[in-house]
Motif scaffolding. Structure first.
Motif, PDB file in Angstrom:
ATOM      1  N   ALA A  16       9.037 -24.269 -17.010  1.00 22.33           N
ATOM      2  CA  ALA A  16       9.996 -23.875 -18.052  1.00 22.33           C
ATOM      3  C   ALA A  16      11.380 -23.801 -17.450  1.00 22.33           C
ATOM      4  CB  ALA A  16       9.608 -22.513 -18.629  1.00 22.33           C
ATOM      5  N   LEU A  17      12.326 -24.367 -18.161  1.00 19.81           N
ATOM      6  CA  LEU A  17      13.693 -24.412 -17.662  1.00 19.81           C
ATOM      7  C   LEU A  17      14.325 -23.030 -17.754  1.00 19.81           C
ATOM      8  CD1 LEU A  17      15.801 -26.418 -16.597  1.00 19.81           C
ATOM      9  CD2 LEU A  17      16.636 -26.628 -18.933  1.00 19.81           C
ATOM     10  N   LYS A  18      14.888 -22.543 -16.688  1.00 17.49           N
ATOM     11  CA  LYS A  18      15.477 -21.210 -16.669  1.00 17.49           C
ATOM     12  C   LYS A  18      16.969 -21.302 -16.971  1.00 17.49           C
ATOM     13  CE  LYS A  18      12.185 -19.512 -13.235  1.00 17.49           C
ATOM     14  NZ  LYS A  18      12.023 -18.895 -11.912  1.00 17.49           N
ATOM     15  N   PRO A  19      17.429 -20.602 -18.001  1.00 15.63           N
ATOM     16  CA  PRO A  19      18.852 -20.614 -18.331  1.00 15.63           C
ATOM     17  C   PRO A  19      19.630 -19.712 -17.394  1.00 15.63           C
ATOM     18  CG  PRO A  19      17.663 -19.228 -19.873  1.00 15.63           C
ATOM     19  CD  PRO A  19      16.635 -19.835 -18.969  1.00 15.63           C
ATOM     20  N   ALA A  20      19.719 -20.109 -16.125  1.00 13.19           N
ATOM     21  CA  ALA A  20      20.365 -19.289 -15.114  1.00 13.19           C
ATOM     22  C   ALA A  20      21.791 -19.764 -14.893  1.00 13.19           C
ATOM     23  CB  ALA A  20      19.560 -19.325 -13.815  1.00 13.19           C
ATOM     24  N   ALA A  21      22.502 -19.023 -14.044  1.00 11.72           N
ATOM     25  CA  ALA A  21      23.893 -19.340 -13.745  1.00 11.72           C
ATOM     26  C   ALA A  21      24.062 -20.727 -13.136  1.00 11.72           C
ATOM     27  CB  ALA A  21      24.473 -18.277 -12.818  1.00 11.72           C
ATOM     28  N   PRO A  22      23.176 -21.179 -12.237  1.00 17.23           N
ATOM     29  CA  PRO A  22      23.351 -22.542 -11.699  1.00 17.23           C
ATOM     30  C   PRO A  22      23.338 -23.627 -12.762  1.00 17.23           C
ATOM     31  CG  PRO A  22      21.827 -21.300 -10.333  1.00 17.23           C
ATOM     32  CD  PRO A  22      22.086 -20.469 -11.550  1.00 17.23           C
ATOM     33  N   LEU A  25      26.667 -23.522 -14.454  1.00 14.89           N
ATOM     34  CA  LEU A  25      27.690 -24.091 -13.569  1.00 14.89           C
ATOM     35  C   LEU A  25      27.579 -25.609 -13.539  1.00 14.89           C
ATOM     36  CD1 LEU A  25      29.965 -23.521 -11.565  1.00 14.89           C
ATOM     37  CD2 LEU A  25      28.244 -23.355  -9.757  1.00 14.89           C
ATOM     38  N   ALA A  26      26.346 -26.124 -13.510  1.00 17.62           N
ATOM     39  CA  ALA A  26      26.152 -27.575 -13.548  1.00 17.62           C
ATOM     40  C   ALA A  26      26.677 -28.151 -14.856  1.00 17.62           C
ATOM     41  CB  ALA A  26      24.669 -27.910 -13.377  1.00 17.62           C
ATOM     42  N   GLY A  27      26.482 -27.417 -15.972  1.00 16.88           N
ATOM     43  CA  GLY A  27      27.018 -27.863 -17.256  1.00 16.88           C
ATOM     44  C   GLY A  27      28.532 -27.958 -17.238  1.00 16.88           C
ATOM     45  N   LEU A  28      29.195 -27.007 -16.570  1.00 15.31           N
ATOM     46  CA  LEU A  28      30.652 -27.040 -16.465  1.00 15.31           C
ATOM     47  C   LEU A  28      31.111 -28.248 -15.656  1.00 15.31           C
ATOM     48  CD1 LEU A  28      33.448 -25.769 -16.829  1.00 15.31           C
ATOM     49  CD2 LEU A  28      32.996 -24.375 -14.789  1.00 15.31           C
ATOM     50  N   PRO A  50      23.158 -35.941  -9.554  1.00 11.82           N
ATOM     51  CA  PRO A  50      23.335 -35.052  -8.387  1.00 11.82           C
ATOM     52  C   PRO A  50      23.780 -33.649  -8.772  1.00 11.82           C
ATOM     53  CG  PRO A  50      24.362 -37.188  -8.006  1.00 11.82           C
ATOM     54  CD  PRO A  50      23.997 -37.143  -9.448  1.00 11.82           C
ATOM     55  N   MET A  51      24.637 -33.518  -9.791  1.00  9.77           N
ATOM     56  CA  MET A  51      25.100 -32.191 -10.198  1.00  9.77           C
ATOM     57  C   MET A  51      23.958 -31.346 -10.754  1.00  9.77           C
ATOM     58  SD  MET A  51      28.781 -33.041 -11.958  1.00  9.77           S
ATOM     59  CE  MET A  51      30.162 -33.624 -10.972  1.00  9.77           C
ATOM     60  N   LEU A  52      23.100 -31.972 -11.575  1.00 16.70           N
ATOM     61  CA  LEU A  52      21.983 -31.232 -12.169  1.00 16.70           C
ATOM     62  C   LEU A  52      20.946 -30.836 -11.129  1.00 16.70           C
ATOM     63  CD1 LEU A  52      21.476 -33.275 -15.473  1.00 16.70           C
ATOM     64  CD2 LEU A  52      22.435 -30.975 -15.263  1.00 16.70           C
ATOM     65  N   THR A  53      20.762 -31.675 -10.123  1.00 15.73           N
ATOM     66  CA  THR A  53      19.752 -31.373  -9.105  1.00 15.73           C
ATOM     67  C   THR A  53      20.282 -30.440  -8.018  1.00 15.73           C
ATOM     68  OG1 THR A  53      20.367 -33.453  -8.013  1.00 15.73           O
ATOM     69  CG2 THR A  53      18.441 -33.488  -9.445  1.00 15.73           C
ATOM     70  N   GLY A  57      19.817 -27.032  -9.766  1.00 14.28           N
ATOM     71  CA  GLY A  57      18.499 -26.748  -9.232  1.00 14.28           C
ATOM     72  C   GLY A  57      17.365 -27.362 -10.018  1.00 14.28           C
ATOM     73  N   LEU A  58      17.646 -28.371 -10.854  1.00 18.87           N
ATOM     74  CA  LEU A  58      16.590 -29.016 -11.622  1.00 18.87           C
ATOM     75  C   LEU A  58      15.872 -30.050 -10.770  1.00 18.87           C
ATOM     76  CD1 LEU A  58      18.485 -29.666 -14.993  1.00 18.87           C
ATOM     77  CD2 LEU A  58      17.262 -27.620 -14.266  1.00 18.87           C
ATOM     78  N   ASP A  59      14.616 -30.321 -11.123  1.00 18.62           N
ATOM     79  CA  ASP A  59      13.906 -31.384 -10.423  1.00 18.62           C
ATOM     80  C   ASP A  59      14.420 -32.731 -10.909  1.00 18.62           C
ATOM     81  OD1 ASP A  59      11.772 -32.546 -12.541  1.00 18.62           O
ATOM     82  OD2 ASP A  59      12.024 -30.395 -12.825  1.00 18.62           O
ATOM     83  N   LEU A  60      14.123 -33.767 -10.152  1.00 15.95           N
ATOM     84  CA  LEU A  60      14.704 -35.080 -10.423  1.00 15.95           C
ATOM     85  C   LEU A  60      14.272 -35.635 -11.776  1.00 15.95           C
ATOM     86  CD1 LEU A  60      16.487 -37.320  -9.282  1.00 15.95           C
ATOM     87  CD2 LEU A  60      14.424 -38.341  -8.311  1.00 15.95           C
ATOM     88  N   LYS A  61      13.006 -35.416 -12.145  1.00 14.56           N
ATOM     89  CA  LYS A  61      12.510 -35.937 -13.417  1.00 14.56           C
ATOM     90  C   LYS A  61      13.266 -35.325 -14.586  1.00 14.56           C
ATOM     91  CE  LYS A  61       8.314 -36.400 -16.190  1.00 14.56           C
ATOM     92  NZ  LYS A  61       6.852 -36.122 -16.258  1.00 14.56           N
TER      93      LYS A  61
END
Length: 425
Positions: A16-22, A25-28, A50-53, A57-61
């Motif tokens: 499950a995707l965690k709506p955390a600060a990282p 920040l990646a969205g910004l 690269p920004m999302l990973t 902290g998301l996995d590549l998929k």
């Protein structure tokens, strides 16, 4: 995909995707990247992944699926904007060159499929080295073209200034005869008002949609090498490879029909002097566009980035004007990115709601970037900012994706994994 095995090492991440600060920040960062990418008509996938990973902290998929939606959102903004505007510099025509898109799209879609297979076969270290070399050279050539256009624009501004001085300037700063004042200095190259629109090419758009649906249907019937598809086809069986190879005659047939249906490609833009020696005197070979698109698609499939980032420098190199290059590339990227996004959806993509939010963010960022760039062009007559935007995106992608791939190669090396060529299945 560059860094394909990275998801195996990110086992700490929950499904499950965690709506955390990282993630925020990646969205910004992706918002800023989308606003820069939109100016050059490139998708921006080389920055998003690269920004999302790394940052998010998301996995590549998950990052790859999000990137497909984000590129689609930015491309939709670009296409809507370009469809609603025209350029007096090019006779009041829309900046999108549908002829280039028609000739390029079948070969680009074919090239992506070939590149994906090469990505599965090539070792990670080879992909990383090829990516770094190719994008570094492309960045250098793009920035060189940007300097070339900047010098042309500077000469145009200088001549406009001299012409106004010769006409005479009144004491309040307005031209005595023309009454236009300094305004002519602000609009020497491109002014898009949208007051004079050419007829919309519905037939060409219909052909492009037919090409899109043809390749999309093949992808759905074939599925991927893991057996994910709408049919129960054996992964990498004979039927799988027959459908894969059928893309070759399909792309050739579409390209041949398009070439047969026209005697000569009606360009919207003049060839710029000094770029592309083979394009001088109007003797432009129509086949150069399918060949460029095939090369861009193959390289995009190998490196896991959109073809727009690679075909944009090629179009600039052969002399297509920056404004037309950006508009046409964004139009072509829309077809390839929507195909990827739909495939992710139909094959059971997770976190669809979050991906849509990211796509909306990129849609807004792209519109903002387009408005700012067009304002700069109108105020200063510097269409070369489009070329520099492409160069910036490519330069950042070179650094991020190469570093990303180098980390993968190093981790594979110290873990003792096999680093040679692999079978496609």
């Amino acid at each position: 995909m560059l860094g394909q095995r990275r998801s195996q090492r990110l086992q700490y991440q929950e499904t499950a995707l965690k709506p955390a600060a990282p993630v925020l920040l990646a969205g910004l960062f992706c918002f800023i990247a989308a606003s820069i990418s939109s100016a050059g008509g490139v998708g921006g996938g080389g920055l998003f992944i690269p920004m999302l990973t790394i940052v998010g902290g998301l996995d590549l998929k998950t990052a790859s699926s999000f990137s497909a939606f984000m590129v689609t959102g930015g491309s939709v903004a670009n296409v809507i904007y370009n469809l609603c505007t025209t350029s007096e510099k090019f006779g009041g025509k829309c900046l999108i060159d549908y002829d280039i898109a028609l000739l390029s799209e079948p070969s680009m879609l074919l090239g992506v499929s070939i590149g994906v297979i090469c990505n599965l076969v090539f070792p990670e270290w080879l992909i990383t080295i090829l990516f770094a070399i190719l994008l570094a050279l492309s960045t250098f050539k793009t920035l060189r073209n940007g300097i070339f256009y900047w010098k042309i624009e500077s000469e145009t501004v200088r001549r406009s200034a001299n012409a106004e001085l010769e006409d005479g300037v009144s004491g309040d700063g307005t031209c005595g005869e023309t009454g236009e004042g300094i305004k002519s200095l602000k609009e020497p190259l491109c002014r898009m008002e949208g007051s004079e629109k050419s007829r919309f090419p519905w037939m060409k758009l219909g052909v492009l949609l037919m090409i899109w649906f043809s390749f999309f249907l093949l992808y759905l019937l074939r599925g991927n090498r893991y057996g994910q598809g709408i049919t129960r086809m054996k992964p990498c069986g004979w039927a799988y490879w027959v459908l894969s190879l059928f893309q070759i005659p399909l792309a050739i047939a579409f390209t041949a029909c398009i070439l047969h249906g026209r005697k000569r490609l009606p360009f919207q833009v003049p060839v710029q002097q000094g770029i592309g020696d083979f394009a001088q005197n109007g003797s432009f070979k129509e086949l150069i566009f399918p060949l460029m698109a095939l090369l861009a698609g193959i390289l995009g499939g190998i490196f896991g980035i959109g073809g727009g980032m690679l075909i944009s420098p090629l179009l600039l190199q052969v002399g297509i004007a920056p404004e037309v290059t950006a508009a046409t590339c964004s139009f072509m990227v829309l077809f390839s990115s929507t195909m990827s996004a739909f495939q992710y959806l139909l094959l059971g993509m997770e976190h669809t709601g979050t991906a849509l939010i990211f796509s909306i963010i990129c849609f807004i960022a792209s519109l903002l970037g387009l408005l700012i760039v067009q304002k700069v062009i109108q105020e200063f007559g510097r269409a070369s900012v489009i070329v520099f935007s492409v160069g910036i995106v490519m330069g950042l992608s070179t650094v991020l994706m190469t570093s990303f791939g180098a980390l993968d190669v190093w981790d594979d090396y110290i873990s003792g994994k096999y680093m040679g060529f692999k079978p496609p299945c």
